[in-house]
Design a protein around this motif. Structure first.
Motif, PDB file in Angstrom:
ATOM      1  N   LEU A 190       0.828  -1.201   0.000  1.00 11.57           N
ATOM      2  CA  LEU A 190       0.000   0.000   0.000  1.00 11.57           C
ATOM      3  C   LEU A 190       0.868   1.259   0.000  1.00 11.57           C
ATOM      4  CD1 LEU A 190      -3.015   0.817   0.101  1.00 11.57           C
ATOM      5  CD2 LEU A 190      -2.751   1.070   2.570  1.00 11.57           C
ATOM      6  N   GLU A 191       1.983   1.222   0.721  1.00 14.35           N
ATOM      7  CA  GLU A 191       2.907   2.352   0.694  1.00 14.35           C
ATOM      8  C   GLU A 191       3.387   2.621  -0.733  1.00 14.35           C
ATOM      9  OE1 GLU A 191       7.130   3.780   2.727  1.00 14.35           O
ATOM     10  OE2 GLU A 191       6.851   1.693   2.089  1.00 14.35           O
ATOM     11  N   LEU A 192       3.734   1.552  -1.444  1.00 16.14           N
ATOM     12  CA  LEU A 192       4.170   1.707  -2.831  1.00 16.14           C
ATOM     13  C   LEU A 192       3.043   2.255  -3.700  1.00 16.14           C
ATOM     14  CD1 LEU A 192       6.109  -1.670  -3.249  1.00 16.14           C
ATOM     15  CD2 LEU A 192       7.099   0.602  -2.950  1.00 16.14           C
ATOM     16  N   VAL A 272     -10.877  -9.951  -6.588  1.00 18.87           N
ATOM     17  CA  VAL A 272     -10.043 -10.422  -5.487  1.00 18.87           C
ATOM     18  C   VAL A 272      -8.601 -10.547  -5.965  1.00 18.87           C
ATOM     19  CG1 VAL A 272     -11.948 -11.621  -4.341  1.00 18.87           C
ATOM     20  CG2 VAL A 272     -10.534 -12.858  -5.973  1.00 18.87           C
ATOM     21  N   LEU A 273      -7.684 -10.214  -5.058  1.00 18.84           N
ATOM     22  CA  LEU A 273      -6.247 -10.353  -5.286  1.00 18.84           C
ATOM     23  C   LEU A 273      -5.687 -11.159  -4.133  1.00 18.84           C
ATOM     24  CD1 LEU A 273      -3.560  -9.597  -6.728  1.00 18.84           C
ATOM     25  CD2 LEU A 273      -3.534  -7.511  -5.326  1.00 18.84           C
ATOM     26  N   VAL A 274      -5.057 -12.303  -4.434  1.00 23.21           N
ATOM     27  CA  VAL A 274      -4.693 -13.234  -3.373  1.00 23.21           C
ATOM     28  C   VAL A 274      -3.282 -13.766  -3.546  1.00 23.21           C
ATOM     29  CG1 VAL A 274      -7.110 -13.959  -3.172  1.00 23.21           C
ATOM     30  CG2 VAL A 274      -5.529 -15.310  -4.581  1.00 23.21           C
ATOM     31  N   SER A 275      -2.766 -14.322  -2.448  1.00 24.43           N
ATOM     32  CA  SER A 275      -1.551 -15.132  -2.480  1.00 24.43           C
ATOM     33  C   SER A 275      -1.749 -16.288  -1.513  1.00 24.43           C
ATOM     34  CB  SER A 275      -0.318 -14.302  -2.094  1.00 24.43           C
ATOM     35  OG  SER A 275      -0.389 -13.897  -0.740  1.00 24.43           O
ATOM     36  N   GLY A 276      -0.812 -17.237  -1.497  1.00 25.54           N
ATOM     37  CA  GLY A 276      -0.949 -18.406  -0.633  1.00 25.54           C
ATOM     38  C   GLY A 276      -1.666 -19.534  -1.347  1.00 25.54           C
ATOM     39  N   ASP A 277      -1.352 -20.766  -0.961  1.00 28.98           N
ATOM     40  CA  ASP A 277      -1.853 -21.932  -1.688  1.00 28.98           C
ATOM     41  C   ASP A 277      -3.372 -22.015  -1.716  1.00 28.98           C
ATOM     42  OD1 ASP A 277       0.715 -22.684  -2.208  1.00 28.98           O
ATOM     43  OD2 ASP A 277       0.860 -24.106  -0.553  1.00 28.98           O
ATOM     44  N   GLY A 278      -4.017 -21.907  -0.544  1.00 30.76           N
ATOM     45  CA  GLY A 278      -5.466 -22.057  -0.493  1.00 30.76           C
ATOM     46  C   GLY A 278      -6.218 -21.011  -1.300  1.00 30.76           C
ATOM     47  N   PRO A 279      -5.980 -19.713  -1.046  1.00 32.19           N
ATOM     48  CA  PRO A 279      -6.671 -18.677  -1.831  1.00 32.19           C
ATOM     49  C   PRO A 279      -6.393 -18.757  -3.324  1.00 32.19           C
ATOM     50  CG  PRO A 279      -5.770 -17.738   0.173  1.00 32.19           C
ATOM     51  CD  PRO A 279      -5.235 -19.141   0.094  1.00 32.19           C
ATOM     52  N   CYS A 291      -3.731 -13.061  -8.777  1.00 32.51           N
ATOM     53  CA  CYS A 291      -2.775 -13.647  -7.845  1.00 32.51           C
ATOM     54  C   CYS A 291      -1.477 -12.846  -7.884  1.00 32.51           C
ATOM     55  CB  CYS A 291      -2.477 -15.109  -8.186  1.00 32.51           C
ATOM     56  SG  CYS A 291      -3.926 -16.171  -8.329  1.00 32.51           S
ATOM     57  N   PHE A 292      -0.815 -12.774  -6.738  1.00 37.27           N
ATOM     58  CA  PHE A 292       0.524 -12.193  -6.719  1.00 37.27           C
ATOM     59  C   PHE A 292       1.468 -13.132  -5.982  1.00 37.27           C
ATOM     60  CE2 PHE A 292      -1.223 -10.576  -2.742  1.00 37.27           C
ATOM     61  CZ  PHE A 292      -0.147 -10.601  -1.866  1.00 37.27           C
ATOM     62  N   GLU A 293       2.741 -12.965  -6.190  1.00 38.79           N
ATOM     63  CA  GLU A 293       3.736 -13.839  -5.593  1.00 38.79           C
ATOM     64  C   GLU A 293       3.737 -13.680  -4.075  1.00 38.79           C
ATOM     65  OE1 GLU A 293       8.575 -14.620  -5.678  1.00 38.79           O
ATOM     66  OE2 GLU A 293       7.658 -13.192  -7.067  1.00 38.79           O
ATOM     67  N   LYS A 294       3.678 -14.791  -3.368  1.00 34.79           N
ATOM     68  CA  LYS A 294       3.594 -14.789  -1.912  1.00 34.79           C
ATOM     69  C   LYS A 294       4.751 -14.001  -1.293  1.00 34.79           C
ATOM     70  CE  LYS A 294       4.341 -18.720   0.195  1.00 34.79           C
ATOM     71  NZ  LYS A 294       4.122 -20.102   0.706  1.00 34.79           N
ATOM     72  N   GLU A 295       4.416 -13.128  -0.336  1.00 34.37           N
ATOM     73  CA  GLU A 295       5.379 -12.317   0.415  1.00 34.37           C
ATOM     74  C   GLU A 295       6.122 -11.299  -0.460  1.00 34.37           C
ATOM     75  OE1 GLU A 295       7.312 -14.298   3.967  1.00 34.37           O
ATOM     76  OE2 GLU A 295       6.987 -16.066   2.711  1.00 34.37           O
ATOM     77  N   ASN A 296       5.572 -10.978  -1.630  1.00 36.24           N
ATOM     78  CA  ASN A 296       6.211 -10.034  -2.539  1.00 36.24           C
ATOM     79  C   ASN A 296       5.357  -8.766  -2.617  1.00 36.24           C
ATOM     80  OD1 ASN A 296       7.243  -8.584  -4.750  1.00 36.24           O
ATOM     81  ND2 ASN A 296       7.922 -10.453  -5.777  1.00 36.24           N
ATOM     82  N   ALA A 297       5.712  -7.761  -1.808  1.00 33.88           N
ATOM     83  CA  ALA A 297       4.921  -6.533  -1.749  1.00 33.88           C
ATOM     84  C   ALA A 297       4.959  -5.760  -3.061  1.00 33.88           C
ATOM     85  CB  ALA A 297       5.430  -5.654  -0.607  1.00 33.88           C
ATOM     86  N   LYS A 298       6.075  -5.797  -3.751  1.00 34.53           N
ATOM     87  CA  LYS A 298       6.186  -5.083  -5.029  1.00 34.53           C
ATOM     88  C   LYS A 298       5.227  -5.675  -6.054  1.00 34.53           C
ATOM     89  CE  LYS A 298      10.960  -3.466  -4.542  1.00 34.53           C
ATOM     90  NZ  LYS A 298      12.332  -3.488  -5.113  1.00 34.53           N
ATOM     91  N   ASP A 299       5.140  -6.991  -6.101  1.00 30.64           N
ATOM     92  CA  ASP A 299       4.223  -7.635  -7.039  1.00 30.64           C
ATOM     93  C   ASP A 299       2.782  -7.335  -6.662  1.00 30.64           C
ATOM     94  OD1 ASP A 299       3.639  -9.263  -9.292  1.00 30.64           O
ATOM     95  OD2 ASP A 299       3.228 -10.964  -7.966  1.00 30.64           O
ATOM     96  N   ASP A 305      -2.272  -1.869  -8.891  1.00 31.03           N
ATOM     97  CA  ASP A 305      -2.282  -0.756  -9.847  1.00 31.03           C
ATOM     98  C   ASP A 305      -2.911  -1.180 -11.171  1.00 31.03           C
ATOM     99  OD1 ASP A 305      -1.387   1.983 -10.635  1.00 31.03           O
ATOM    100  OD2 ASP A 305      -0.203   0.827 -12.082  1.00 31.03           O
ATOM    101  N   CYS A 306      -2.597  -2.376 -11.645  1.00 30.78           N
ATOM    102  CA  CYS A 306      -3.190  -2.881 -12.894  1.00 30.78           C
ATOM    103  C   CYS A 306      -4.696  -3.032 -12.777  1.00 30.78           C
ATOM    104  CB  CYS A 306      -2.552  -4.209 -13.278  1.00 30.78           C
ATOM    105  SG  CYS A 306      -0.828  -4.092 -13.808  1.00 30.78           S
ATOM    106  N   ILE A 307      -5.142  -3.511 -11.615  1.00 34.71           N
ATOM    107  CA  ILE A 307      -6.583  -3.683 -11.389  1.00 34.71           C
ATOM    108  C   ILE A 307      -7.284  -2.330 -11.410  1.00 34.71           C
ATOM    109  CG2 ILE A 307      -8.305  -4.353  -9.653  1.00 34.71           C
ATOM    110  CD1 ILE A 307      -6.281  -6.598  -8.835  1.00 34.71           C
ATOM    111  N   ILE A 308      -6.687  -1.335 -10.780  1.00 32.89           N
ATOM    112  CA  ILE A 308      -7.278   0.005 -10.770  1.00 32.89           C
ATOM    113  C   ILE A 308      -7.381   0.564 -12.195  1.00 32.89           C
ATOM    114  CG2 ILE A 308      -6.935   2.392 -10.019  1.00 32.89           C
ATOM    115  CD1 ILE A 308      -5.611   1.248  -7.470  1.00 32.89           C
ATOM    116  N   LYS A 309      -6.343   0.387 -12.988  1.00 29.07           N
ATOM    117  CA  LYS A 309      -6.338   0.884 -14.365  1.00 29.07           C
ATOM    118  C   LYS A 309      -7.456   0.264 -15.198  1.00 29.07           C
ATOM    119  CE  LYS A 309      -1.364   1.832 -14.824  1.00 29.07           C
ATOM    120  NZ  LYS A 309      -0.090   1.369 -15.456  1.00 29.07           N
ATOM    121  N   ASP A 310      -7.710  -1.024 -14.979  1.00 29.13           N
ATOM    122  CA  ASP A 310      -8.640  -1.769 -15.832  1.00 29.13           C
ATOM    123  C   ASP A 310      -9.998  -1.977 -15.175  1.00 29.13           C
ATOM    124  OD1 ASP A 310      -9.044  -3.100 -18.323  1.00 29.13           O
ATOM    125  OD2 ASP A 310      -8.843  -5.044 -17.312  1.00 29.13           O
TER     126      ASP A 310
END
Length: 351
Positions: A190-192, A272-279, A291-299, A305-310
């Motif tokens: 969120l800071e990014l 929804v935007l998720v990480s982790g095996d179950g979600p 989906c984004f890479e687990k524990e990767n805040a930049k991703d 940002d992509c979701i907001i654009k589209d």
């Protein structure tokens, strides 16, 4: 059929929430149901959401107590109930019960990494997702049944308009336990999003937990005091009535066996935007959500940002996700699957 559910503690969490829905639906379909709570950790508000026909037994044990009185009391209660099925929701309960109960004993495993020490005490082991099932197979000699979690899909209000709010509204519904649920990853992202992507956003955390003070300190560190709100614990009725008001649901889990709140958001027709095996499994690895890479805040920030654009083009995706979740994760389907499992344990159809 007479089903007795057993759980160590009855505080607010995914396993307890699912148990309430299953037990209530089992009663609605004409079964006799009881709930035994072993420890004295009980959320009275959650208890009030149980159908009044459900018999509740409080054993009153202090967590971790080795006093044999509680085990004797628990087993004597079970002797007196004469249940058809004993359905456990914590694996350690297998070690508390006499072996003669094994034939009618089953266990639902609600997350990954559960110790298999007591699995041999149960007649049947059930996994709530394929991620949990594979975790058990990979770590133990047991091959569990798979029964998906389910919810009352008809109680969730749906989003109708796909015009983004200002600020763009994010929500996470979860216990505040950052080492498991990953709230700190979301705050870093969120800071990014605010200071590098220049997005005007707000984030609501719905839930409570031991990580709250730490997460509040991160809000200050990242200068997000005007962007983040801690709403505390909210009941299911509140969540089901308000989920649709948000623009994006984020679940940045590090460890998660399933993701019931992700399903609820999908049904509410919010992306929804998720990480982790179950979600990630719940959204079919990107088919019904992001989906984004687990524990990767930049991703995470990049995907937000992509979701907001589209955003104005996401109606078709959320329509598909909502229909899929409603079909796949209804409480009726879950209870039906458990009934078939119970009958197989009893050697045929229940009377």
């Amino acid at each position: 059929m007479f089903v007795v559910h057993l759980i160590c503690s009855f505080t607010t969490g995914g396993a307890e929430t699912m148990l309430v829905d299953i037990a209530n639906q089992q009663v609605a379909e004409g079964n006799r149901v009881a709930l035994i709570i072993i420890n004295d950790l009980i959320d009275e508000r959650l208890l009030q959401s149980l159908d009044k026909k459900i018999q509740v037994v409080r054993i009153g044990r202090n967590p971790g107590s080795r006093n044999p009185f509680f085990l004797i009391y628990l087993n004597s209660i079970l002797f007196g109930l004469h249940a058809d099925i004993l359905h456990c929701h914590d694996h350690v309960i297998g070690g508390m019960l006499l072996p003669l109960f094994k034939k009618k004993l089953c266990l639902t495993v609600h997350t990954v990494g559960v110790d298999g020490k007591y699995f041999s005490c149960f007649n049947k082991i059930i996994a709530i997702s394929d991620s949990v099932k594979q975790d058990i197979i990979n770590r133990t000699s047991f091959h569990p049944e798979l029964i998906w979690n389910g919810i009352h899909t008809d109680r969730i209000k749906r989003k109708e308009c796909f015009t983004a709010s200002s600020p763009f509204r994010l929500v996470m519904v979860s216990r505040l336990d950052h080492l498991v649920k990953g709230q700190h990853i979301l705050l870093e992202a969120l800071e990014l999003l605010v200071y590098e992507y220049n997005r005007y956003v707000s984030l609501d955390f719905i839930g409570e937990g031991e990580s709250e003070n730490y997460l509040r300190s991160l809000v200050e560190k990242y200068r997000l005091q005007g962007n983040v709100n801690f709403l505390g614990l909210k009941d299911r009725n509140y969540i089901y009535a308000h989920l649709h008001e948000y623009d994006l649901f984020v679940q940045p889990s590090i460890y998660e066996g399933f993701g019931l709140t992700v399903v609820e958001a999908m049904i509410a027709r919010i992306p929804v935007l998720v990480s982790g095996d179950g979600p990630t499994e719940v959204v079919e690895r990107g088919k019904y959500g992001y989906c984004f890479e687990k524990e990767n805040a930049k991703d995470c920030a990049k995907k937000m940002d992509c979701i907001i654009k589209d955003y104005s083009n996401l109606g078709n995706l959320t329509d598909m996700a909502s229909a899929y979740a409603e079909n796949q994760y209804s409480i009726q389907a879950t209870v039906y699957s458990y009934l078939r499992l119970y009958e197989s344990m009893m050697g045929g159809k229940a009377k």
